[in-house]
Design a protein around this motif. Structure first.
Motif, PDB file in Angstrom:
ATOM      1  N   VAL A  96      -8.584  -4.469  -2.162  1.00 57.26           N
ATOM      2  CA  VAL A  96      -8.501  -3.279  -3.007  1.00 57.26           C
ATOM      3  C   VAL A  96      -7.438  -2.351  -2.425  1.00 57.26           C
ATOM      4  CG1 VAL A  96      -9.707  -1.276  -3.933  1.00 57.26           C
ATOM      5  CG2 VAL A  96     -10.922  -3.440  -3.690  1.00 57.26           C
ATOM      6  N   PHE A  97      -6.571  -1.821  -3.293  1.00 56.60           N
ATOM      7  CA  PHE A  97      -5.485  -0.956  -2.866  1.00 56.60           C
ATOM      8  C   PHE A  97      -5.620   0.422  -3.516  1.00 56.60           C
ATOM      9  CE2 PHE A  97      -4.041  -5.298  -2.598  1.00 56.60           C
ATOM     10  CZ  PHE A  97      -3.382  -5.355  -1.372  1.00 56.60           C
ATOM     11  N   GLY A  98      -5.161   1.436  -2.808  1.00 59.90           N
ATOM     12  CA  GLY A  98      -5.144   2.797  -3.342  1.00 59.90           C
ATOM     13  C   GLY A  98      -3.889   3.526  -2.915  1.00 59.90           C
ATOM     14  N   ARG A 127     -15.146   4.297   3.973  1.00 62.65           N
ATOM     15  CA  ARG A 127     -14.260   3.171   3.663  1.00 62.65           C
ATOM     16  C   ARG A 127     -13.106   3.043   4.647  1.00 62.65           C
ATOM     17  NH1 ARG A 127     -12.623   6.658  -0.922  1.00 62.65           N
ATOM     18  NH2 ARG A 127     -10.521   7.441  -0.567  1.00 62.65           N
ATOM     19  N   PHE A 128     -12.885   4.066   5.493  1.00 60.88           N
ATOM     20  CA  PHE A 128     -11.817   3.996   6.478  1.00 60.88           C
ATOM     21  C   PHE A 128     -12.272   3.336   7.778  1.00 60.88           C
ATOM     22  CE2 PHE A 128     -10.500   7.392   3.627  1.00 60.88           C
ATOM     23  CZ  PHE A 128      -9.192   7.027   3.377  1.00 60.88           C
ATOM     24  N   LEU A 151       3.169  10.940   0.926  1.00 60.38           N
ATOM     25  CA  LEU A 151       2.668   9.818   0.149  1.00 60.38           C
ATOM     26  C   LEU A 151       1.833   8.929   1.071  1.00 60.38           C
ATOM     27  CD1 LEU A 151       5.987   8.841  -1.687  1.00 60.38           C
ATOM     28  CD2 LEU A 151       4.215  10.424  -2.474  1.00 60.38           C
ATOM     29  N   ASP A 152       0.735   8.401   0.568  1.00 62.29           N
ATOM     30  CA  ASP A 152      -0.084   7.528   1.399  1.00 62.29           C
ATOM     31  C   ASP A 152      -0.611   6.355   0.595  1.00 62.29           C
ATOM     32  OD1 ASP A 152      -3.171   7.800   0.751  1.00 62.29           O
ATOM     33  OD2 ASP A 152      -2.362   9.830   0.604  1.00 62.29           O
ATOM     34  N   GLY A 153      -0.987   5.323   1.305  1.00 64.81           N
ATOM     35  CA  GLY A 153      -1.560   4.138   0.685  1.00 64.81           C
ATOM     36  C   GLY A 153      -2.699   3.599   1.526  1.00 64.81           C
ATOM     37  N   THR A 154      -3.671   2.962   0.876  1.00 69.28           N
ATOM     38  CA  THR A 154      -4.807   2.351   1.571  1.00 69.28           C
ATOM     39  C   THR A 154      -4.963   0.910   1.108  1.00 69.28           C
ATOM     40  OG1 THR A 154      -6.382   3.116  -0.115  1.00 69.28           O
ATOM     41  CG2 THR A 154      -6.031   4.543   1.796  1.00 69.28           C
ATOM     42  N   TRP A 155      -5.485   0.097   2.007  1.00 70.99           N
ATOM     43  CA  TRP A 155      -5.790  -1.299   1.699  1.00 70.99           C
ATOM     44  C   TRP A 155      -7.123  -1.645   2.349  1.00 70.99           C
ATOM     45  CZ3 TRP A 155      -5.310  -5.263   5.735  1.00 70.99           C
ATOM     46  CH2 TRP A 155      -5.692  -6.542   5.291  1.00 70.99           C
ATOM     47  N   GLN A 156      -8.017  -2.234   1.554  1.00 69.82           N
ATOM     48  CA  GLN A 156      -9.307  -2.676   2.064  1.00 69.82           C
ATOM     49  C   GLN A 156      -9.498  -4.152   1.742  1.00 69.82           C
ATOM     50  OE1 GLN A 156     -12.663   0.144   1.102  1.00 69.82           O
ATOM     51  NE2 GLN A 156     -11.088   1.108  -0.122  1.00 69.82           N
ATOM     52  N   THR A 159      -9.538  -2.425   7.007  1.00 72.10           N
ATOM     53  CA  THR A 159      -9.034  -1.331   6.193  1.00 72.10           C
ATOM     54  C   THR A 159      -7.823  -0.728   6.880  1.00 72.10           C
ATOM     55  OG1 THR A 159      -9.615   0.797   5.149  1.00 72.10           O
ATOM     56  CG2 THR A 159     -10.600   0.327   7.285  1.00 72.10           C
ATOM     57  N   ALA A 160      -6.850  -0.329   6.093  1.00 78.88           N
ATOM     58  CA  ALA A 160      -5.610   0.220   6.641  1.00 78.88           C
ATOM     59  C   ALA A 160      -5.170   1.417   5.811  1.00 78.88           C
ATOM     60  CB  ALA A 160      -4.516  -0.841   6.660  1.00 78.88           C
ATOM     61  N   TRP A 161      -4.539   2.346   6.482  1.00 83.11           N
ATOM     62  CA  TRP A 161      -4.035   3.570   5.839  1.00 83.11           C
ATOM     63  C   TRP A 161      -2.663   3.885   6.413  1.00 83.11           C
ATOM     64  CZ3 TRP A 161      -3.030   8.095   8.685  1.00 83.11           C
ATOM     65  CH2 TRP A 161      -2.741   9.244   7.944  1.00 83.11           C
ATOM     66  N   VAL A 162      -1.735   4.284   5.557  1.00 83.17           N
ATOM     67  CA  VAL A 162      -0.398   4.664   6.000  1.00 83.17           C
ATOM     68  C   VAL A 162       0.034   5.893   5.209  1.00 83.17           C
ATOM     69  CG1 VAL A 162       0.736   3.121   4.339  1.00 83.17           C
ATOM     70  CG2 VAL A 162       1.960   3.837   6.415  1.00 83.17           C
TER      71      VAL A 162
END
Length: 711
Positions: free
Chosen positions: A653-655, A86-87, A628-633, A613-616
């Motif tokens: 979709v967010f995580g 998913r990344f 702390l991290d967050g994902t967005w697809q 897809t993004a990750w921070v």
């Protein structure tokens, strides 16, 4: 492995973890938590073996590749390939049903379960969850892999690199709870024996599965061992072996209402395979790998390697397909009131047993001002597939909104005799020369000659049919370095894949189309800047013959499909405390040349025009050790059918996740927690045309929490 052994492995992980914690408490009367900084900065690692015939820098390879290592997978609580891909925006699900095989597409092309999944370069079946516990990293080559892999679908290949023994002692255990109560435990042990020429790596895992789909429960056990023997300073022998058993009730997808309308009022937690007689799909698979490496001279190495895989499956499903309760019926499709037909599907004793060997010599030399890195080699592989005539009997109907109980088939309805139905043989010789033409210009030129033979059982009257084909697969790439930290490349490559297998219930069911070529042109750029910013971009076009089930319900190859796209990935560090990664893909797909107005010019099914897809990740300075991290697809809309009459809508979709590293006595402890699909969004993640066309819903909001102990 039985249920007792499953819980023994879980208990082992817990005992190893807490025994060391208890010991630490005895040794230290003040067990104050000491902060431990863990984890690598970025999602991807910078080396892979999937782009050539040995491990190489991604920066210098004229191909689009992603490689994710063990540390990154631990930091992101990744337990399966589904969670890892998913990344990357170029990878998507392709009939990836809960409790069944993990199946994917790359650049819009569905991967081949027989040839697109590799373990240390050797093809293994992708018909079950491929274990990650004994994998050092997984690699994805996006695009044609004809030179390095021979047979593979044009989207690319997924390669799993096995963990090797460690020089320093390694003792690690992880326990986790997730979803609706899934319990998971794993241990990872490595080091050297007293005679340090010998090393070992042991991994074991077990899970009691309770996924987000209610009732799709199961269990899984895994164990592996890897050993190294440094026979002499110039000779290294490596052995690895693993075994996995998994039993889980599978969750089939939905079909269109009356063949035209997306279902509403349904839940991703709903199990259509919910009958009193439902049984789990049980798979057993094992590997043995062997590799010998010998240093012939300075800059020259010879390698011989091999792998043998065994796979067995007993497949059971209360299969939802079509509806006979309304008018002339819908096949495929459900009735307007939500009714659907239920079939008792059974196929027991399925077996696949691929094996392969490869020998190669690699060396470096110069001819005048030109510097060469040469590879010469040969490979041989076989695969043998055995199965019997399956049971697929209508037993009643149920309803997506008001489930009903149906009877099962009579006890005498069982799978027919299992025997070898299909066998493949592949012989290949290959050569690649990486020539440094100047300090800034490098030529990558390679050629693979492949001979493939296939024997396939048709029916009792026809018996076996045989095919024998040979192909030349060239690959040429040019890399130019305009600056020390920038590379620009262009590459042309040819690929080869076996024809698709006609799905069940088609007029030519189980027959295999002839092999076909694919062609790719790709240009790209890569940067590895001093400020820690890594960039990669690729513009590509891939063409191959179009395969689909036509209006006569026959699986055919007719016309062609063309995929043109652009991929962008970037990762870096915005501040000393803030890391980020972004992956984007824009893809234009077209079907053409079929002579059918309803298909030509339309989009390929199950492929979005845009995906990202993004990750921070942020390290909280006020609480050392806390991240702390967050994902967005995001995925654009996708076509359900080849005529493009139905599309599923786009979705976001967010995580979120958190990790905290601390030291308890002599033990490093990392606590992690994650929530996926934070806003509990319902969406259709997978709209495969397989088996008449199915819609698979994305996971609802899920949670997981874990503790990792490194001793």
């Amino acid at each position: 492995m039985n249920r007792q052994l499953k819980y023994s492995i879980l208990a082992c992980a817990l005992m190893q973890a807490y025994a060391h914690v208890a010991y630490a408490q005895v040794q230290d009367t003040h067990p104050v938590a000491e902060v431990v900084v863990t984890g690598n900065r970025f999602i991807a690692v910078d080396r892979a073996s999937v782009g050539g015939f040995g491990e190489a820098s991604l920066f210098d390879t004229p191909a689009s590749i992603i490689s994710m290592g063990r540390t990154q997978m631990q930091d992101l609580s990744i337990r399966s390939t589904t969670e890892a891909v998913r990344f990357d925006a170029s990878v998507a699900d392709a009939y990836n049903a809960v409790g069944y095989a993990e199946q994917f597409s790359i650049r819009g092309f569905a991967l081949d379960n027989n040839y697109s999944y590799r373990k240390d370069g050797f093809a293994i079946p992708g018909d079950t969850q491929i274990p990650l516990e004994n994998k050092e990293r997984f690699e994805i080559l996006k695009g044609l892999a004809g030179l390095t892999a021979g047979i593979a679908t044009p989207g690319g290949i997924v390669n799993y690199v096995t963990k090797r023994p460690t020089n320093a002692p390694l003792r690690s255990a992880t326990v986790e709870v997730s979803e609706r109560g899934t319990l998971y435990g794993t241990v990872d042990l490595g080091g050297r024996f007293e005679d340090r020429r010998f090393g070992y790596r042991i991994n074991a895992a077990a899970a009691d599965l309770h996924p987000y789909v209610r009732g799709a429960n199961g269990d899984r056990q895994f164990v592996s061992a890897a050993f190294d023997w440094q026979i002499t300073p110039d000779a290294l022998l490596q052995l690895d072996m693993d075994y996995q058993r998994k039993a889980q009730i599978t969750a089939p997808g939905f079909q269109l209402i009356q063949g035209t309308t997306l279902p509403t009022g349904v839940s991703a937690r709903m199990l259509l395979n919910d009958q009193p007689w439902t049984r789990p799909v049980t798979t057993k698979d094992s590997n043995v790998g062997l590799r010998f490496e010998y240093k012939l001279a300075q800059d020259w190495t010879a390698t011989v390697s091999g792998n043998k895989h065994w796979f067995k499956r007993d497949d059971f499903t209360a299969f939802p397909y079509g509806c006979s309760n309304e008018g002339a019926g819908y096949y495929p499709g459900y009735c307007g009131n939500g009714d659907y037909d239920v079939y008792d599907y059974q196929s027991t004793g399925e077996r696949k047993s691929p094996w392969g060997v490869q020998a190669q010599v690699q060396g470096k030399f110069a001819t005048g001002a030109l510097r060469h890195a040469l590879t010469l080699g040969a490979s041989y592989s076989e695969r043998h597939d055995s199965f019997g005539d399956y049971v697929y009997d209508y037993v009643g109907y149920s309803n997506i909104w008001n489930p009903l109980v149906t009877p099962h088939v009579a006890a005498d309805r069982v799978t027919g005799p299992v025997f070898e139905r299909r066998s493949d043989e592949e012989r290949a010789v290959f050569a690649q020369d990486i020539v440094s033409l100047t300090n800034r210009l490098t030529l990558h030129a390679g050629l693979r000659h492949v001979q493939i033979k296939r024997s396939e059982f048709v029916d009792d009257a026809t018996g076996y049919v045989h095919a024998d084909d040979a192909f030349l697969l060239p690959n040429v790439g040019l890399v130019f370095s305009p600056a020390r930290d920038w590379n620009v490349y262009a590459a042309v490559s040819h690929g080869l894949q076996h024809g698709g297998i006609a799905p069940m219930q088609t007029t030519n069911e189980n027959s295999v189309l002839a092999p076909q070529r694919s062609h790719q042109v790709e240009i790209g750029a890569k940067a590895a800047l001093d400020n820690g910013l890594n960039l990669s971009a690729a513009l590509f076009q891939i063409r191959q013959g179009l395969e689909y089930t036509n209006a006569n319900n026959t699986f055919v190859r007719n016309g062609r499909e063309t995929h043109r796209g652009i991929e962008l990935t970037a990762q870096g560090q915005a501040t000393p405390a803030l890391d980020w990664s972004v992956s984007l893909m824009a893809l234009n797909t077209r079907q053409e040349g079929t002579g059918q107005a309803g298909i030509d010019g339309k989009r390929v099914t199950d492929v979005p025009a845009f995906k990202s897809t993004a990750w921070v990740q942020y390290a909280v300075s006020a609480i050392p050790g806390l991240k702390l991290d967050g994902t967005w697809q995001y995925s654009g809309k996708k076509a359900f059918d080849v005529e493009n009459t139905v599309f599923v809508p786009d979705y976001h979709v967010f995580g979120v996740g958190a990790s905290y590293g601390l030291k308890w006595g002599t033990t490093n402890v990392t606590l992690r927690a994650r929530a996926e699909n934070l806003f509990d969004k319902f969406y259709w993640r997978d709209v495969t045309p397989a088996l008449g066309g199915y819609l698979l819903a994305g996971a609802p909001r899920t949670f997981r929490a874990s503790a990792q102990f490194d001793f």
